[in-house]
Structure formats: structure tokens, C-alpha cells
Design an enzyme around this catalytic site. Structure first.
Site, PDB file in Angstrom:
ATOM      1  N   GLY A  96       5.477  37.305 -42.069  1.00 54.91           N
ATOM      2  CA  GLY A  96       6.925  37.464 -41.951  1.00 54.91           C
ATOM      3  C   GLY A  96       7.641  36.703 -43.049  1.00 54.91           C
ATOM      4  O   GLY A  96       7.142  35.685 -43.535  1.00 54.91           O
ATOM      5  N   GLN A 153      14.589  32.632 -47.215  1.00 54.10           N
ATOM      6  CA  GLN A 153      13.474  31.925 -47.849  1.00 54.10           C
ATOM      7  C   GLN A 153      13.349  32.223 -49.340  1.00 54.10           C
ATOM      8  O   GLN A 153      12.718  31.480 -50.074  1.00 54.10           O
ATOM      9  CB  GLN A 153      12.153  32.294 -47.152  1.00 54.10           C
ATOM     10  CG  GLN A 153      12.078  31.764 -45.727  1.00 54.10           C
ATOM     11  CD  GLN A 153      10.805  32.251 -45.059  1.00 54.10           C
ATOM     12  OE1 GLN A 153      10.767  33.347 -44.522  1.00 54.10           O
ATOM     13  NE2 GLN A 153       9.762  31.447 -45.104  1.00 54.10           N
ATOM     14  N   CYS A 194       4.769  28.718 -41.541  1.00 53.14           N
ATOM     15  CA  CYS A 194       5.917  29.264 -42.271  1.00 53.14           C
ATOM     16  C   CYS A 194       5.628  29.178 -43.758  1.00 53.14           C
ATOM     17  O   CYS A 194       5.129  28.150 -44.221  1.00 53.14           O
ATOM     18  CB  CYS A 194       7.164  28.448 -41.933  1.00 53.14           C
ATOM     19  SG  CYS A 194       8.653  29.007 -42.786  1.00 53.14           S
ATOM     20  N   LEU A 195       5.934  30.238 -44.486  1.00 47.88           N
ATOM     21  CA  LEU A 195       5.706  30.214 -45.939  1.00 47.88           C
ATOM     22  C   LEU A 195       6.546  29.134 -46.622  1.00 47.88           C
ATOM     23  O   LEU A 195       6.196  28.703 -47.712  1.00 47.88           O
ATOM     24  CB  LEU A 195       6.002  31.593 -46.543  1.00 47.88           C
ATOM     25  CG  LEU A 195       4.964  32.668 -46.174  1.00 47.88           C
ATOM     26  CD1 LEU A 195       5.441  34.041 -46.618  1.00 47.88           C
ATOM     27  CD2 LEU A 195       3.617  32.329 -46.808  1.00 47.88           C
ATOM     28  N   HIS A 225      15.484  31.825 -39.329  1.00 44.20           N
ATOM     29  CA  HIS A 225      15.758  31.525 -40.746  1.00 44.20           C
ATOM     30  C   HIS A 225      17.167  31.965 -41.140  1.00 44.20           C
ATOM     31  O   HIS A 225      17.833  31.295 -41.928  1.00 44.20           O
ATOM     32  CB  HIS A 225      14.758  32.244 -41.667  1.00 44.20           C
ATOM     33  CG  HIS A 225      13.442  31.550 -41.813  1.00 44.20           C
ATOM     34  ND1 HIS A 225      13.318  30.297 -42.384  1.00 44.20           N
ATOM     35  CD2 HIS A 225      12.183  31.938 -41.501  1.00 44.20           C
ATOM     36  CE1 HIS A 225      12.029  29.957 -42.401  1.00 44.20           C
ATOM     37  NE2 HIS A 225      11.322  30.937 -41.865  1.00 44.20           N
ATOM     38  N   HIS A 273      11.056  33.902 -35.055  1.00 40.78           N
ATOM     39  CA  HIS A 273      10.918  32.904 -36.131  1.00 40.78           C
ATOM     40  C   HIS A 273      11.740  33.320 -37.362  1.00 40.78           C
ATOM     41  O   HIS A 273      12.475  32.506 -37.935  1.00 40.78           O
ATOM     42  CB  HIS A 273       9.425  32.766 -36.475  1.00 40.78           C
ATOM     43  CG  HIS A 273       9.115  31.913 -37.657  1.00 40.78           C
ATOM     44  ND1 HIS A 273       8.367  30.754 -37.577  1.00 40.78           N
ATOM     45  CD2 HIS A 273       9.420  32.057 -38.978  1.00 40.78           C
ATOM     46  CE1 HIS A 273       8.251  30.221 -38.785  1.00 40.78           C
ATOM     47  NE2 HIS A 273       8.873  30.997 -39.665  1.00 40.78           N
ATOM     48  N   GLU A 274      11.625  34.599 -37.744  1.00 36.31           N
ATOM     49  CA  GLU A 274      12.335  35.068 -38.949  1.00 36.31           C
ATOM     50  C   GLU A 274      13.847  35.104 -38.712  1.00 36.31           C
ATOM     51  O   GLU A 274      14.624  34.783 -39.625  1.00 36.31           O
ATOM     52  CB  GLU A 274      11.817  36.449 -39.380  1.00 36.31           C
ATOM     53  CG  GLU A 274      10.328  36.507 -39.728  1.00 36.31           C
ATOM     54  CD  GLU A 274       9.857  35.402 -40.650  1.00 36.31           C
ATOM     55  OE1 GLU A 274      10.651  34.945 -41.508  1.00 36.31           O
ATOM     56  OE2 GLU A 274       8.696  34.976 -40.509  1.00 36.31           O
TER      57      GLU A 274
END
Ligand code: QAP
Ligand code: CO
Length: 167
Positions: free
Chosen positions: A46, A51, A91-92, A137, A133-134
Site C-alpha cells: 500500500g 508518502q 510502512c514504506l 496517511h 493504514h493508507e
């Protein structure tokens, strides 16, 4: 297509609240293609526009093994349903750290496609966790915000150190 740079915690730009998308044009299509390419390359399941330092309400998700079932969600709205559900998250933007977070196991999603048409569906399990989660952000929120201050600080200090080594 091009790979985009992913902001890393504790970069303050990750705290920006994203604005709704109003224009469903070629640049939106290009951005979502670049986001998918960046997510697949990482590799991740994701990625939110926040991000990659684009502060618009856009997320991409693909939890499939075959990496060919992408969801592209514009202006997503979630209704949380069901019971609390614990899952290990990463998370990236927080590379190398995985922690258990409690979410809700089922969600109802109302979003737009890149052509502006509506998409409504229900999701559960990992897909539901990943979409929650996304969407966080887009509000400037990170999974580390759900951890204890002690854990969050430890992660923050390690990442700052790592970023200095890589600079
Ligand atoms: C969010 O995160 C997510 O630390 C997506 O070194 C993750 O794709 C939601 C990644 C798990 C629910 C469960 C993380 C890649 C990818 C790292 C990701 C890393 C390399 C994270
Ligand atoms: Co993330």
C-alpha cells in the site's frame, strides 16, 4: 513511468492533511501509475500520495500474491464495521519496523475511480487493515502514532540515525 521518492518518518511533511481530488485528468492517471510502480518496486502492499509528498486524497493498495490486483482509490471514505482486529503493520515510510496495531476487521469503502466514477465495496482482514493504514496517511497519521511513546521514540531515533548514514 517513474519511481517516486518516499518520505521517511519523522519527516514533518508526512503530517500534512491531504485535499480532495477535483480534476480527473491525465496527470492524475500518471501519478497513480507512478505510485503503483513505486509500491511494486519497494515492494509494498500500500502507498498513499502523502508518502510521495503529493497532498491529495489518493491511495493505492495491492495485497495479491500475484501483484496484479491493484486498488486505486480517490477521495476514499471509510465506514468501520466489526470487531477489533490485531495485525502486524509496517510502512514504506518507516522502513525496517513492524509492530502490532489494532484496527477494525471490516470496512465499507466509498471512493472514486481515476475517471471520477464511483466505487463502493466492502473489505475485511488484511485488505481492510491496509486501506485503514493508507487512509490514515491522508490525515497525516502514521501507524507509529498507535504505539507507546517509548516505542515511537526508539523508532524515530533509529531512523534519524539511519537517514544521517544514508545522506
Ligand atoms: C501498509 O506497508 C501495511 O519496513 C503498507 O523495509 C503493511 O507496504 C498495512 C515495507 C502491513 C498492513 C500491514 C516496509 C517494505 C512495506 C518495510 C507496506 C520495508 C520494506 C510496507
Ligand atoms: Co504507511
Amino acid at each position: 513511468m517513474s519511481l517516486l521518492n518516499i518520505l521517511q518518518y519523522p519527516d514533518p511533511r508526512l503530517r500534512t492533511e491531504a485535499k480532495p481530488v477535483f480534476e480527473f485528468d491525465a496527470s492524475l492517471k500518471k501519478l497513480t501509475e507512478d505510485m503503483l510502480e513505486t509500491m511494486y518496486d519497494a515492494p509494498g502492499i500500500g502507498l498513499a500520495a502523502t508518502q510521495v509528498n503529493v497532498h491529495q486524497r489518493i491511495i493505492v493498495v495491492d495485497i495479491s500474491e500475484t501483484r496484479d490486483k491493484p486498488y486505486i482509490l480517490i477521495n476514499p471514505k471509510l465506514t468501520l464495521i466489526g470487531e477489533p482486529f490485531e495485525a502486524e503493520e509496517g510502512c514504506l515510510s518507516v522502513p525496517g519496523f513492524y509492530e502490532t496495531v489494532t484496527r477494525l476487521e471490516q470496512i465499507s469503502v466509498s471512493a472514486l475511480h481515476i475517471d471520477g466514477s464511483a466505487q463502493d465495496f466492502e473489505a475485511e482482514g488484511l485488505l481492510a487493515v491496509c486501506i485503514q493504514h493508507e487512509c490514515d496517511h491522508l490525515e497525516g497519521k502514521l501507524f507509529v502514532d498507535y504505539l507507546s511513546g517509548l516505542k515511537r521514540n526508539r523508532i524515530r531515533k533509529k531512523l534519524i540515525k539511519q537517514q544521517k548514514l544514508n545522506a
